[in-house]
Design a protein around this motif. Structure first.
Motif, PDB file in Angstrom:
ATOM      1  N   ILE A 193       0.848  -1.208   0.000  1.00  0.00           N
ATOM      2  CA  ILE A 193       0.000   0.000   0.000  1.00  0.00           C
ATOM      3  C   ILE A 193       0.884   1.258   0.000  1.00  0.00           C
ATOM      4  O   ILE A 193       0.586   2.245  -0.689  1.00  0.00           O
ATOM      5  N   TRP A 235       1.851  -0.843 -10.161  1.00  0.00           N
ATOM      6  CA  TRP A 235       1.583   0.577  -9.818  1.00  0.00           C
ATOM      7  C   TRP A 235       2.288   1.500 -10.806  1.00  0.00           C
ATOM      8  O   TRP A 235       1.739   2.510 -11.223  1.00  0.00           O
ATOM      9  N   ALA A 293      -6.308   1.290  -4.821  1.00  0.00           N
ATOM     10  CA  ALA A 293      -5.080   0.515  -4.654  1.00  0.00           C
ATOM     11  C   ALA A 293      -5.220  -0.491  -3.518  1.00  0.00           C
ATOM     12  O   ALA A 293      -4.770  -1.640  -3.623  1.00  0.00           O
ATOM     13  N   ARG A 294      -5.857  -0.039  -2.453  1.00  0.00           N
ATOM     14  CA  ARG A 294      -6.009  -0.913  -1.277  1.00  0.00           C
ATOM     15  C   ARG A 294      -6.820  -2.159  -1.646  1.00  0.00           C
ATOM     16  O   ARG A 294      -6.439  -3.287  -1.324  1.00  0.00           O
ATOM     17  N   PRO A 317      -0.567   4.205 -15.057  1.00  0.00           N
ATOM     18  CA  PRO A 317      -0.993   5.320 -15.922  1.00  0.00           C
ATOM     19  C   PRO A 317      -1.009   4.966 -17.401  1.00  0.00           C
ATOM     20  O   PRO A 317      -1.729   5.573 -18.167  1.00  0.00           O
ATOM     21  N   LEU A 322      -8.983   3.566 -11.795  1.00  0.00           N
ATOM     22  CA  LEU A 322      -9.313   4.476 -10.689  1.00  0.00           C
ATOM     23  C   LEU A 322      -8.048   4.858  -9.920  1.00  0.00           C
ATOM     24  O   LEU A 322      -7.857   6.019  -9.540  1.00  0.00           O
ATOM     25  N   TYR A 323      -7.195   3.878  -9.698  1.00  0.00           N
ATOM     26  CA  TYR A 323      -5.923   4.154  -9.011  1.00  0.00           C
ATOM     27  C   TYR A 323      -5.110   5.179  -9.807  1.00  0.00           C
ATOM     28  O   TYR A 323      -4.597   6.154  -9.247  1.00  0.00           O
ATOM     29  N   ALA A 324      -5.029   4.947 -11.122  1.00  0.00           N
ATOM     30  CA  ALA A 324      -4.237   5.860 -11.962  1.00  0.00           C
ATOM     31  C   ALA A 324      -4.835   7.263 -11.973  1.00  0.00           C
ATOM     32  O   ALA A 324      -4.127   8.248 -12.187  1.00  0.00           O
ATOM     33  N   ASN A 325      -6.151   7.338 -11.726  1.00  0.00           N
ATOM     34  CA  ASN A 325      -6.803   8.648 -11.692  1.00  0.00           C
ATOM     35  C   ASN A 325      -6.740   9.286 -10.312  1.00  0.00           C
ATOM     36  O   ASN A 325      -7.346  10.333 -10.086  1.00  0.00           O
ATOM     37  N   GLY A 326      -6.042   8.621  -9.402  1.00  0.00           N
ATOM     38  CA  GLY A 326      -5.807   9.235  -8.092  1.00  0.00           C
ATOM     39  C   GLY A 326      -6.754   8.807  -6.997  1.00  0.00           C
ATOM     40  O   GLY A 326      -6.742   9.390  -5.908  1.00  0.00           O
ATOM     41  N   ASP A 327      -7.586   7.789  -7.248  1.00  0.00           N
ATOM     42  CA  ASP A 327      -8.504   7.349  -6.198  1.00  0.00           C
ATOM     43  C   ASP A 327      -7.723   6.663  -5.075  1.00  0.00           C
ATOM     44  O   ASP A 327      -6.941   5.747  -5.348  1.00  0.00           O
ATOM     45  N   PRO A 328      -7.926   7.088  -3.839  1.00  0.00           N
ATOM     46  CA  PRO A 328      -7.109   6.540  -2.751  1.00  0.00           C
ATOM     47  C   PRO A 328      -7.496   5.125  -2.329  1.00  0.00           C
ATOM     48  O   PRO A 328      -6.679   4.407  -1.750  1.00  0.00           O
ATOM     49  N   GLN A 362       1.334   6.688  -6.826  1.00  0.00           N
ATOM     50  CA  GLN A 362       0.038   7.058  -7.408  1.00  0.00           C
ATOM     51  C   GLN A 362       0.106   8.423  -8.093  1.00  0.00           C
ATOM     52  O   GLN A 362       0.588   9.395  -7.503  1.00  0.00           O
TER      53      GLN A 362
END
Lengths: 120, 196
Positions: free
Chosen positions: A27, B63, B26-27, B67, B17-23, A34
């Motif tokens: 994480i 990760w 990733a979790r 993008p 969503l992760y690439a668009n910055g959603d926190p 990110q």
């Protein structure tokens, strides 16, 4: 083979759980890598100096960067100036195109060199 | 987007969503993929600690790639399995190089199926399976683990191993036969029948 299938089933059901430390590291990697979210311009953001900067930046991005936008802007201004000033060469050409009675022989496309060509 | 709606999303959507910055994306993606990667790598390497390193590295590469991820080209899970498999192969090769150089110093029999299984008298069933898997050739081991333990389909395995579906079927069949042979002498120890 039945024993083997039983072993596989046992292995499948006893899926390995990653350690908490590993999950925390994964994480943390994700957060560090990110991409930063790109804020979308809302309706209220269309006024004020920041909004104008955002609009210009967005316009520049649309044209492929500030350099490309400057080129397109220069071409637009040049076109406007030519249209307003109407230099004689443009005027004669546009007159020929617009007029139905003018023939091609009547138009001097290169008026300044005609005398040279005639040998005078 | 509310987090509870994420549960229904496919991995690819979570990655976007992760690439668009959603926190939260990733979790959730990590909780879906990391246990599978650890299990796969642990079966491949017979080493839990190394398996965790592999899982972390595979996720790190995901990760980084996020993008530029092109939807529709591959499944996220297939992609990370492939990365993890390649990382496992690298580690196994490094081990082999080390063991070859060690063999030069100490005259020991080359490791094979029989020595791997022979020392399992007191082992439990999973340890016996791991040892038998470790004795398989790498590609057979990968195919058997992905098919019979990770539960992937043959086309998915074909994509991970970058071979044809028929080749996957052949690898899993040969792998299973070799496992059955290796474990056949261990039935009593495995608890599947009483010792004579």
């Amino acid at each position: 083979m039945d024993d083997l299938e039983a072993l596989f089933a046992e292995a499948k059901s006893g899926a390995m759980q990653p350690s908490q430390g590993l999950m925390a590291r994964v994480i943390a990697d994700a957060e560090a890598l990110q991409p930063r979210p790109v804020p979308l311009a809302g309706p209220h953001a269309r006024s004020g100096p920041q909004a104008r900067g955002g609009f210009l930046a967005g316009l520049a991005a649309l044209f492929g960067g500030a350099g490309a936008l400057a080129g397109v802007g220069s071409a637009a201004v040049a076109g406007l100036v030519i249209g307003l000033v109407q230099p004689s060469a443009v005027e004669s050409m546009s007159g020929m195109l617009a007029s139905t009675s003018t023939t091609i022989e009547q138009v001097e496309l290169i008026p300044d060199v005609s005398a040279l060509l005639a040998g005078e | 987007m509310p987090r509870d709606t994420f549960a229904d999303l496919p991995d690819e959507a979570l990655l976007v969503l992760y690439a668009n910055g959603d926190p939260d994306a990733a979790r959730l993606l990590a909780h879906r993929l990391v246990p599978r990667l650890v299990g796969y790598a642990a079966r491949m390497l017979s080493d839990r600690s190394e398996a965790e390193d592999i899982a972390q590295e595979a996720m790190l590469r995901l990760w980084k790639l996020a993008p530029e991820w092109r939807q529709g080209e591959a499944k996220v899970s297939t992609w990370v399995y492939r990365v993890a498999g390649n990382l496992c192969t690298d580690r196994l090769r490094a081990r082999r190089r080390r063991s070859v150089s060690a063999l030069d110093d100490v005259a020991e029999p080359e490791s094979g199926a029989q020595p791997a299984v022979a020392g399992l008298i007191e082992a439990d069933r999973m340890a016996a399976l791991d040892a038998a898997l470790a004795a398989l050739p790498e590609r057979q081991r990968e195919a058997v683990v992905l098919r019979h333990i990770e539960g992937l389909s043959n086309p998915e395995i074909a994509e991970i191993l970058q071979i044809g579906v028929e080749a996957v079927e052949s690898l899993t069949a040969r792998g299973k036969r070799a496992l059955a042979t290796a474990l056949s002498g261990q039935r009593a120890a495995l608890g599947y029948e009483e010792a004579d």
